[in-house]
Design a protein around this motif. Structure first.
Motif, mmCIF file in Angstrom:
data_model
loop_
_atom_site.group_PDB
_atom_site.id
_atom_site.type_symbol
_atom_site.label_atom_id
_atom_site.label_comp_id
_atom_site.label_asym_id
_atom_site.label_seq_id
_atom_site.Cartn_x
_atom_site.Cartn_y
_atom_site.Cartn_z
ATOM 1 N N ALA A 338 39.610 -34.395 -4.140
ATOM 2 C CA ALA A 338 40.272 -35.561 -4.258
ATOM 3 C C ALA A 338 41.668 -35.697 -3.712
ATOM 4 N N PHE A 339 42.302 -34.369 -3.364
ATOM 5 C CA PHE A 339 43.726 -34.250 -2.832
ATOM 6 C C PHE A 339 43.588 -33.962 -1.305
ATOM 7 N N GLY A 340 42.396 -33.991 -0.872
ATOM 8 C CA GLY A 340 42.269 -33.295 0.640
ATOM 9 C C GLY A 340 42.473 -34.014 1.798
ATOM 10 N N ALA A 341 42.330 -35.619 1.653
ATOM 11 C CA ALA A 341 42.163 -36.378 2.661
ATOM 12 C C ALA A 341 43.273 -36.391 3.602
ATOM 13 N N GLY A 342 44.506 -36.574 2.924
ATOM 14 C CA GLY A 342 45.664 -36.362 3.824
ATOM 15 C C GLY A 342 45.706 -35.329 4.815
ATOM 16 N N THR A 343 45.490 -34.040 4.194
ATOM 17 C CA THR A 343 45.379 -32.960 5.195
ATOM 18 C C THR A 343 44.513 -33.026 6.330
ATOM 19 N N GLU A 344 43.306 -33.433 5.832
ATOM 20 C CA GLU A 344 42.208 -33.465 6.741
ATOM 21 C C GLU A 344 42.390 -34.600 7.934
ATOM 22 N N ALA A 345 43.110 -35.744 7.439
ATOM 23 C CA ALA A 345 43.502 -36.780 8.424
ATOM 24 C C ALA A 345 44.577 -36.367 9.314
ATOM 25 N N VAL A 346 45.487 -35.738 8.787
ATOM 26 C CA VAL A 346 46.566 -35.068 9.775
ATOM 27 C C VAL A 346 46.017 -33.874 10.754
ATOM 28 N N GLY A 347 45.307 -33.178 10.201
ATOM 29 C CA GLY A 347 44.424 -32.063 11.103
ATOM 30 C C GLY A 347 43.699 -32.759 12.352
ATOM 31 N N GLN A 348 43.007 -33.813 11.787
ATOM 32 C CA GLN A 348 41.808 -34.660 12.567
ATOM 33 C C GLN A 348 42.886 -35.228 13.905
ATOM 34 N N ALA A 349 44.111 -35.759 13.357
ATOM 35 C CA ALA A 349 45.109 -36.707 14.243
ATOM 36 C C ALA A 349 45.637 -35.601 15.307
ATOM 37 N N ILE A 350 45.844 -33.977 14.952
ATOM 38 C CA ILE A 350 46.112 -33.089 15.792
ATOM 39 C C ILE A 350 45.284 -32.604 16.644
ATOM 40 N N VAL A 351 43.995 -32.859 16.470
ATOM 41 C CA VAL A 351 42.871 -32.481 17.124
ATOM 42 C C VAL A 351 42.848 -33.563 18.260
ATOM 43 N N ASP A 352 42.835 -34.922 17.682
ATOM 44 C CA ASP A 352 42.492 -36.052 18.766
ATOM 45 C C ASP A 352 43.576 -36.071 19.586
ATOM 46 N N SER A 353 44.707 -35.705 19.320
ATOM 47 C CA SER A 353 46.041 -35.838 20.103
ATOM 48 C C SER A 353 46.008 -34.965 21.513
ATOM 49 N N GLY A 354 44.923 -34.297 21.410
ATOM 50 C CA GLY A 354 44.855 -33.291 22.516
ATOM 51 C C GLY A 354 46.086 -32.495 22.787
#
Ligand code: ADP
Ligand code: MG
Length: 408
Positions: A338-354
């Motif tokens: 329930a409290f993991g979405a923010g960490t996942e979103a930020v990690g995904q953004a870092i990956v997507d940023s290249g």
């Protein structure tokens, strides 16, 4: 070959390179194999796999490889559940060769195990912290360790911020070298700190708020943007007078107020980004009670346990512009769904940023593994506290000890 790390002009460190003759020698290697154990098995072998290339190389060059590590916090007593023998199968798998063990790290038991080694063999000594003298950096204990080897290699980056017998004291007694894992970690961090690509974005979060104030301070001076979630953000929000209810935060708001003042006056160069909304609940275990609220609507009995959707979107926008990202600390209690979405979103953004991306911190590394980002980030550091103290600009005792010992 030698290497400069830490303060400028502080002296050089001998590196364990191919021209160091190790054949037939007893090489005492300090690694940080402090991995999480569950039911007698290794739950996450990242640190073991990171150490393996150094050990395999020494073995292939004909060294008698004697590996030292601590596991957990046995506080100077023998704790059965923290024996290093539990790591041996995972280490053997990572090396592709057998690993001997023994149930002490000094004295007759260890001496006999070392005496039985052939060239190329690998021996894993018992948990260093079963002896209280290890953490006390006792010189007699350092000597007892040093007796087991002809040369000392310090490759334990994750423990380099501790002045213990096996990370500092022992370098007074043997020709000493920095191992390749530690050298690589320091080179990567030096690159981030001294040759940043811009925009350079720092992403900070996690629980260890008081420990990390010095880190934010340095990063505000160095980065173009600092985005903050987790317990760290709660402290900064509270310092702004925002109601954060029962959230995790540092009770001392003084340092946080200084950080805010610095960001305001733009003494540093970075823009500071704080959460505008949050996922709250009445307790960490109450996942069913999780709600999204604006940051101004947190109730006095709420706990902020993740960043909210709008915050995650805003942080993503900042991160996507980055050429370099340094990430330390999860955005919320990512261990719970329930409290993991923010960490996942930020990690995904870092990956997507290249962007060129470096993750430091034990729990941040665990989050990167949990959400499947570990292989997509440029570097996941094996250091937690050591990484942070290095970023802060502190001289790490494990590095300083090698410098003092000088080239062999
Ligand atoms: P690292 O090991 O990466 O340096 P920390 O040890 O500082 O990170 O923090 C990691 C822990 O912080 C995680 O276990 C996570 O559950 C916790 N955490 C993150 N955000 C919050 C929050 N808002 N409230 C309570 N705990 C949090
Ligand atoms: Mg941690």
């Amino acid at each position: 070959m030698s290497f400069a790390a830490g303060p400028a002009n502080a002296g050089l460190i001998a590196l364990l390179t191919d021209d160091v003759d190790v054949e037939g020698k007893r090489v005492l290697v300090r690694e940080d194999l402090n991995v999480p154990l569950e039911g007698g098995r290794v739950a996450d072998g990242t640190r073991i796999r990171a150490a393996a290339p150094t050990l395999l190389d020494l073995s292939e060059r004909g060294a008698r490889v004697i590996v030292m590590t601590h596991v957990g916090r046995p506080a100077g007593r023998v704790v059965e559940s923290l024996r290093t023998a539990q790591l041996a199968p995972e280490l053997a798998r990572a090396l592709g060769r057998s690993v001997k063990t023994c149930d002490d790290c000094i004295g007759p038991v260890a001496q006999a195990a070392v005496a039985a080694l052939q060239d190329g063999d690998v021996l894993l000594l018992e948990n260093l912290r079963f002896h209280p003298q290890e953490e006390a950096d006792d010189d007699g204990f350092a000597q007892a360790l040093a007796q087991l080897g002809d040369i000392y290699v310090d490759d334990a980056f994750g423990t380099a911020h501790r002045a213990h017998a096996s990370t500092a004291g022992i370098a007074r007694h043997l020709p000493s070298y920095m191992g390749p894992l530690m050298a690589t970690e320091l080179e990567i961090l030096d690159g981030v700190l001294h040759r940043p690509r811009r925009p350079f974005v720092a992403v900070l979060g996690g629980a260890k708020v008081a420990d990390k104030i010095g880190v934010i301070d340095r990063l505000l001076k160095l980065c173009d943007h600092v985005v903050v979630g987790g317990g760290m953000a709660n402290t900064l929000l509270a310092a702004q007078g925002v109601e954060v209810g029962k959230s995790l935060r540092d009770p001392d708001l003084g340092p946080a107020k200084n950080i805010l003042a610095e960001a305001e006056e733009r003494e540093g160069r970075a823009r500071l980004h704080l959460p505008v909304d949050a996922v709250v609940s009445k307790s960490v275990s109450d996942e069913a009670g999780a709600r999204e609220v604006k940051i101004s609507d947190v109730a006095s009995d709420d706990m902020i346990l993740d960043i909210g959707i709008d915050t995650a979107k805003h942080f993503r926008g900042v991160i996507l512009e980055a050429e370099m990202v340094l990430w330390n600390g999860p955005m919320g209690v990512f261990e719970r769904d329930a409290f993991g979405a923010g960490t996942e979103a930020v990690g995904q953004a870092i990956v997507d940023s290249g962007a060129y991306s470096v993750v430091g911190g034990g729990d941040s590394g665990a989050a990167a593994v949990k959400f499947g980002f570990a292989g997509k980030l440029t570097h996941v550091s094996t250091g937690g506290g050591a990484t942070l103290e290095y970023i802060e600009g502190k001289d790490l005792p494990g590095v300083a000890a090698l410098r003092k010992a000088g080239p062999a």
